[in-house]
Design an enzyme around this catalytic site. Sequence first.
Site, PDB file in Angstrom:
ATOM      1  N   GLU A 220      58.600  34.416  79.913  1.00 46.98           N
ATOM      2  CA  GLU A 220      59.770  33.863  79.225  1.00 46.98           C
ATOM      3  C   GLU A 220      59.570  33.984  77.727  1.00 46.98           C
ATOM      4  O   GLU A 220      58.441  33.888  77.242  1.00 46.98           O
ATOM      5  CB  GLU A 220      59.945  32.367  79.576  1.00 46.98           C
ATOM      6  CG  GLU A 220      60.169  32.115  81.045  1.00 46.98           C
ATOM      7  CD  GLU A 220      60.081  30.624  81.403  1.00 46.98           C
ATOM      8  OE1 GLU A 220      59.887  29.796  80.478  1.00 46.98           O
ATOM      9  OE2 GLU A 220      60.214  30.309  82.591  1.00 46.98           O
ATOM     10  N   LYS A 222      58.943  32.835  74.201  1.00 48.74           N
ATOM     11  CA  LYS A 222      58.421  31.599  73.613  1.00 48.74           C
ATOM     12  C   LYS A 222      59.151  31.360  72.315  1.00 48.74           C
ATOM     13  O   LYS A 222      59.072  32.167  71.389  1.00 48.74           O
ATOM     14  CB  LYS A 222      56.913  31.685  73.379  1.00 48.74           C
ATOM     15  CG  LYS A 222      56.364  30.388  72.825  1.00 48.74           C
ATOM     16  CD  LYS A 222      54.871  30.366  72.739  1.00 48.74           C
ATOM     17  CE  LYS A 222      54.360  28.953  72.465  1.00 48.74           C
ATOM     18  NZ  LYS A 222      55.206  28.152  71.569  1.00 48.74           N
ATOM     19  N   ARG A 242      58.320  16.017  73.064  1.00 48.31           N
ATOM     20  CA  ARG A 242      57.045  16.214  73.741  1.00 48.31           C
ATOM     21  C   ARG A 242      56.206  14.950  73.798  1.00 48.31           C
ATOM     22  O   ARG A 242      55.481  14.695  74.733  1.00 48.31           O
ATOM     23  CB  ARG A 242      56.283  17.284  72.955  1.00 48.31           C
ATOM     24  CG  ARG A 242      55.243  18.015  73.692  1.00 48.31           C
ATOM     25  CD  ARG A 242      54.606  19.000  72.740  1.00 48.31           C
ATOM     26  NE  ARG A 242      53.378  18.451  72.261  1.00 48.31           N
ATOM     27  CZ  ARG A 242      52.160  18.900  72.587  1.00 48.31           C
ATOM     28  NH1 ARG A 242      52.063  19.956  73.357  1.00 48.31           N
ATOM     29  NH2 ARG A 242      51.080  18.351  72.129  1.00 48.31           N
ATOM     30  N   PHE A 310      64.472  26.013  80.179  1.00 51.90           N
ATOM     31  CA  PHE A 310      63.548  26.829  80.974  1.00 51.90           C
ATOM     32  C   PHE A 310      63.022  26.147  82.236  1.00 51.90           C
ATOM     33  O   PHE A 310      62.284  26.754  83.006  1.00 51.90           O
ATOM     34  CB  PHE A 310      62.395  27.363  80.126  1.00 51.90           C
ATOM     35  CG  PHE A 310      61.603  26.309  79.399  1.00 51.90           C
ATOM     36  CD1 PHE A 310      60.743  25.470  80.082  1.00 51.90           C
ATOM     37  CD2 PHE A 310      61.718  26.185  78.011  1.00 51.90           C
ATOM     38  CE1 PHE A 310      60.006  24.509  79.410  1.00 51.90           C
ATOM     39  CE2 PHE A 310      60.975  25.235  77.330  1.00 51.90           C
ATOM     40  CZ  PHE A 310      60.123  24.394  78.031  1.00 51.90           C
TER      41      PHE A 310
END
Length: 527
Positions: A220, A222, A242, A310
């Site tokens: 994928e 980044k 995060r 994603f």
Amino acid sequence: MPTSIRAFADLCEQLESTSSRKKKTELLADLFHCVDPDEIGSAVLLMLGRAFPESDSRTLDVGYATISKAWSSKKQSMLFEEELTLNGVTSILGKIAETQGTGSRKVKEHLLQNLFGRVTTKEREYLARSLFGEMRTGVSEGIILDSIALSSGAQNIEEIRNAYMLSGDMSNVAEIALLKGPAELKRIGPEPFVPFKPMLAESIGSVEEALSIMGEAAFEFKLDGARVQIHKKGDDVRIYSRRLTDLTESLPEVVGLSRKSLADDTAILEGEVIAFRDRPLPFQHVMRRITRVHDIEGLRDTVPVKLYIFDILMRNGESLVNLSCMDRWHVLEDAVPEDLLVPRIVTGDPAIAAEFFNLALSEGHEGLMAKSLDSIYAVGRRGKKWLKIKRAQTLDLVIIAAEWGYGRREGWLSDYHLAAVSGDGFAMVGKTFKGLTDEEFKWMTQRLLATAIRKSDHVVEVKPTIVVEVAFDEIQESPTYESGLALRFARIKNIRQDKDPGEADTIETMRAMYESQFKTKDRIVEK
DNA sequence: GTTATATCGGTGC
DNA sequence: GTCCGACATATTCGG
DNA sequence: CCGAATATGTCGGACGCACCGATATAAC
């Protein structure tokens, strides 16, 4: 019997003096056995060096400056005062956090002074480390989790770990495990509006290496932005970072998109938010958006953000974390419009993967992620199931000063001021403390001291003689350095014994590299 | 008393 | 975020 | 086959860049 801060400090001292992980785990388990049940949470947080759990949005707003002020002007303790307990500390921390507004700094400082005044020198040392967030006892998350498992008699450390990753609150996990038993923690998946720790990746050098580990993999793009976890139930949407902080208010576009494009009632998605105009914008602009609280509307047009999804971790209220990477992707394709999905291919062919890597770079992105097709979503874990592949650049720069290290680097000059050649002088473009071995630090310290020009408390200025090859990910516009440029993620690759300072790279070279970044990235021209 | 500048703390990577 | 070192454990090596 | 040497997995600690908001301080 409440636990005194003395016992805590004694334990910290013991932990610091042993390097064995097993021994540390056992020492901590002992603490959990003898600590008062209602002080388990406080003990865990103080030991971790956190005032509050990650899932708790409170902050102390107290750092090095305030702590050292309070430290040096501490009041004398009152003789009759009873001994400070762990919960006593916690309640003071709560007061510090809730103090705000004009004059709050002074109040926080006074609260700290009182706290420090009630304890011995040793206790004060470890208390200060707790507040500052750096315990340096060789104990952190991993070992505390192990010791919770050990003293609660958990069959499986993974249960404990998983519970922590899902809740972001180690004090709570400890309380449940130790008081009610580890079986009580058996929540196997995420819940809407309870952010959990994202799965992390390891770095690797190339797509070939990734394929040699994984055989076949999903690759994928980044993207260089901020990782987001999107929780949705009905029209309610929340965006988490995060580290589990709530970014919802800063990203109205993402909220709107999620509401509009997600048919499912209850879902959790994961993606990356980047700043994007016609092409990706430098990371600095993402920061402007996600740290913004006031006048978000005013910045929306200047710095538009774009969402790429994603992963999907929940659909229709059902956890998907135990599905394979491939299966989750299929669910995701079904759940969201295609234009929101991150560009992705599946291949085992190094040539095709390499071509995709180049495509990502040519479109202004960081590189690729490689994901093992049959891997489940390992909440909060870092491992070889996800790999990140980026490309670094290098420059030969000159060390013009160095700073004394702390902790295990005490006595070494371990943080180096890097400069490019500028006319007949040098222009500083960043600092680095990464890339050298202990032996090299020792050697470098000697070399630098031998050429010292001026010494202050922390910084030693040196004659520019040593050239180092410095790797970095990006050149950023800098508000701190006079040159106007700074390196992102600078680390030393090599000590160039063969080069003289005059042969190092120039600031003009660096500026040209900076400019060339905009062949693939967009830029904002502000008045 | 209001406004500009500096410092500090917390967060993203 | 990157990098190195330390400890614990898994794996291979040498006799 | 067993103990020693070596590889691997994980964790902890050392600190970088930028950005913003809140508060403190200086300047008007």
